[in-house]
Design an enzyme around this catalytic site. Structure first.
Site, PDB file in Angstrom:
ATOM      1  N   TYR A 115      32.671  41.429  45.978  1.00 15.03           N
ATOM      2  CA  TYR A 115      32.976  42.854  45.878  1.00 15.03           C
ATOM      3  C   TYR A 115      31.848  43.595  45.202  1.00 15.03           C
ATOM      4  O   TYR A 115      30.944  42.978  44.627  1.00 15.03           O
ATOM      5  CB  TYR A 115      34.304  43.077  45.138  1.00 15.03           C
ATOM      6  CG  TYR A 115      34.243  42.895  43.631  1.00 15.03           C
ATOM      7  CD1 TYR A 115      34.104  41.640  43.055  1.00 15.03           C
ATOM      8  CD2 TYR A 115      34.310  43.998  42.782  1.00 15.03           C
ATOM      9  CE1 TYR A 115      34.056  41.494  41.668  1.00 15.03           C
ATOM     10  CE2 TYR A 115      34.268  43.856  41.400  1.00 15.03           C
ATOM     11  CZ  TYR A 115      34.136  42.604  40.850  1.00 15.03           C
ATOM     12  OH  TYR A 115      34.070  42.450  39.485  1.00 15.03           O
TER      13      TYR A 115
ATOM     14  N   GLU B 279      28.502  38.078  28.191  1.00 17.66           N
ATOM     15  CA  GLU B 279      28.719  39.442  28.692  1.00 17.66           C
ATOM     16  C   GLU B 279      30.193  39.765  28.531  1.00 17.66           C
ATOM     17  O   GLU B 279      30.981  38.940  28.046  1.00 17.66           O
ATOM     18  CB  GLU B 279      28.291  39.553  30.159  1.00 17.66           C
ATOM     19  CG  GLU B 279      29.104  38.675  31.098  1.00 17.66           C
ATOM     20  CD  GLU B 279      28.706  38.804  32.560  1.00 17.66           C
ATOM     21  OE1 GLU B 279      28.240  39.877  32.979  1.00 17.66           O
ATOM     22  OE2 GLU B 279      28.896  37.813  33.287  1.00 17.66           O
TER      23      GLU B 279
ATOM     24  N   LEU C  10      26.444  38.257  35.165  1.00 13.25           N
ATOM     25  CA  LEU C  10      26.193  39.134  36.303  1.00 13.25           C
ATOM     26  C   LEU C  10      24.976  40.000  35.982  1.00 13.25           C
ATOM     27  O   LEU C  10      24.862  40.529  34.869  1.00 13.25           O
ATOM     28  CB  LEU C  10      27.408  40.039  36.565  1.00 13.25           C
ATOM     29  CG  LEU C  10      27.266  40.864  37.840  1.00 13.25           C
ATOM     30  CD1 LEU C  10      27.476  40.003  39.082  1.00 13.25           C
ATOM     31  CD2 LEU C  10      28.216  42.050  37.845  1.00 13.25           C
TER      32      LEU C  10
HETATM   33  N1  PDD Z   1      32.281  45.103  36.883  1.00 10.95           N
HETATM   34  N2  PDD Z   1      29.565  41.896  34.096  1.00 10.95           N
HETATM   35  C1  PDD Z   1      30.686  41.708  34.808  1.00 10.95           C
HETATM   36  C2  PDD Z   1      31.405  40.422  34.651  1.00 10.95           C
HETATM   37  C3  PDD Z   1      31.164  42.706  35.676  1.00 10.95           C
HETATM   38  O1  PDD Z   1      32.290  42.497  36.391  1.00 10.95           O
HETATM   39  C4  PDD Z   1      30.460  43.939  35.779  1.00 10.95           C
HETATM   40  C5  PDD Z   1      30.915  45.038  36.696  1.00 10.95           C
HETATM   41  C6  PDD Z   1      29.295  44.102  35.010  1.00 10.95           C
HETATM   42  C7  PDD Z   1      28.465  45.352  35.079  1.00 10.95           C
HETATM   43  O2  PDD Z   1      27.790  45.425  36.306  1.00 10.95           O
HETATM   44  P1  PDD Z   1      27.365  46.826  36.930  1.00 10.95           P
HETATM   45  O3  PDD Z   1      26.574  47.529  35.905  1.00 10.95           O
HETATM   46  O4  PDD Z   1      26.564  46.451  38.110  1.00 10.95           O
HETATM   47  O5  PDD Z   1      28.635  47.587  37.274  1.00 10.95           O
HETATM   48  C8  PDD Z   1      28.876  43.055  34.198  1.00 10.95           C
HETATM   49  C9  PDD Z   1      32.860  46.047  37.831  1.00 10.95           C
HETATM   50  C10 PDD Z   1      32.597  47.474  37.467  1.00 10.95           C
HETATM   51  C11 PDD Z   1      34.336  45.722  38.013  1.00 10.95           C
HETATM   52  O6  PDD Z   1      34.631  44.539  38.037  1.00 10.95           O
HETATM   53  O7  PDD Z   1      35.141  46.635  38.182  1.00 10.95           O
END
Ligand code: PDD
Length: 287
Positions: free
Chosen positions: A33, A182, A207
């Protein structure tokens, strides 16, 4: 107009949007996703999320359901039909629908594609950011491929629920060495006791956040040095500032970790500056 969702080639009223019981996303979490922030009806950090989506698919050997151009049209049309000005756009692609059997379907089946979009009350998100939020820590229990944005999120969900039950907004995973990896859906940052902005390096099992990546560049441009190296829970507790980043949170100030106040218990100046810079940049670069 009521909400609509895109499912495998068609738009449906949100309440009628379904996938099959034997979709491998439902049966095995065999899918990936992405989440984009939407500003003024446009997708923020568009390319970064699209590139990561394709990488996640390639890593899992899931076919792309359509070309990038066609997929871009579907994303934009979903945002438009839902009249989202400020909000989120979500895409999920699974290996498709097939009789339940663990190996990849043979012959292969078409991947499933769903897209949804919804508005977010950015005024209340901004109010939350002015106050800052609490974080708790939990043991790292995830698989070794957290670089893939897979829909298999059970440890993340359990961590977020644990945070919620303690009145916190996020849970930070902590590895066997006592170092923060994280958040359950965000990347973790501190301004350490020496004043250095730190976030974990992407060689670790995390991630590769798009917000994280862009914020590193923006921090450099603003003359703020970033050190990509791990920090311990103890270092986080002694930090001057802390925050987390994600498409769904932008830059969110953290004012306590496991009940220990960070700094003076208010969002710090570097964090607040980075939030402003990020929002200005992401809004103007949205497409
Ligand atoms: N989550 N780490 C994890 C485990 C995540 O699921 C996310 C994003 C991030 C931040 O990634 P980014 O800056 O690319 O959004 C880091 C999304 C927003 C979610 O699961 O809804």
């Amino acid at each position: 107009m009521s909400r609509q969702a895109y499912v495998n080639g068609h738009f449906y009223a949100h309440g009628d949007a379904m996938v099959h019981v034997e979709d491998r996303g439902f049966q095995f979490a065999d899918g990936v996703y992405e989440v984009w922030a939407v500003f003024d009806g446009k997708l923020a950090d568009f390319k970064g999320h699209m590139d990561r989506l394709e990488r996640s698919l390639d890593e899992l050997r899931i076919d792309r359901p359509m070309s990038r151009a066609a997929l871009t049209n579907v994303l934009r049309e979903t945002v438009r039909r839902n009249r989202v000005r400020d909000g989120l756009c979500y895409i999920q692609i699974t290996r498709g629908q097939a009789r339940r059997d663990h190996p990849f379907p043979d012959p292969p089946v078409a991947p499933s594609l769903i897209v949804t979009s919804r508005s977010v009350d950015q005024a209340s998100a901004a109010a939350k950011a002015l106050k800052g939020v609490a974080v708790v820590t939990v043991p790292e229990t995830r698989w070794a491929r957290c670089d893939i944005k897979s829909v298999a999120l059970l440890p993340n969900i359990l961590a977020k629920q644990a945070a919620k039950e303690k009145g916190a907004a996020e849970a930070w995973f902590v590895d066997d060495l006592g170092l923060v990896t994280e958040g359950s859906s965000t990347n973790a940052w501190i301004v350490d006791s020496e004043g250095v902005l730190r976030t974990r390096d992407t060689n670790a099992n995390i991630l590769r956040g798009i917000t994280r990546h862009n914020l590193i560049d923006l921090a450099h441009e603003a003359g703020i040095e970033v050190s990509q190296r791990p920090f311990s829970v103890e270092e986080a507790k002694q930090a001057k500032e802390a925050f987390f980043t994600a498409a769904s949170a932008f830059v969110m100030p953290v004012i306590s970790v496991d009940g220990t106040k960070i700094g003076d218990g208010k969002p710090g100046p570097i964090t607040s500056k980075l939030r402003t810079i990020y929002l200005e940049n992401a809004r103007s670069a949205a497409v």
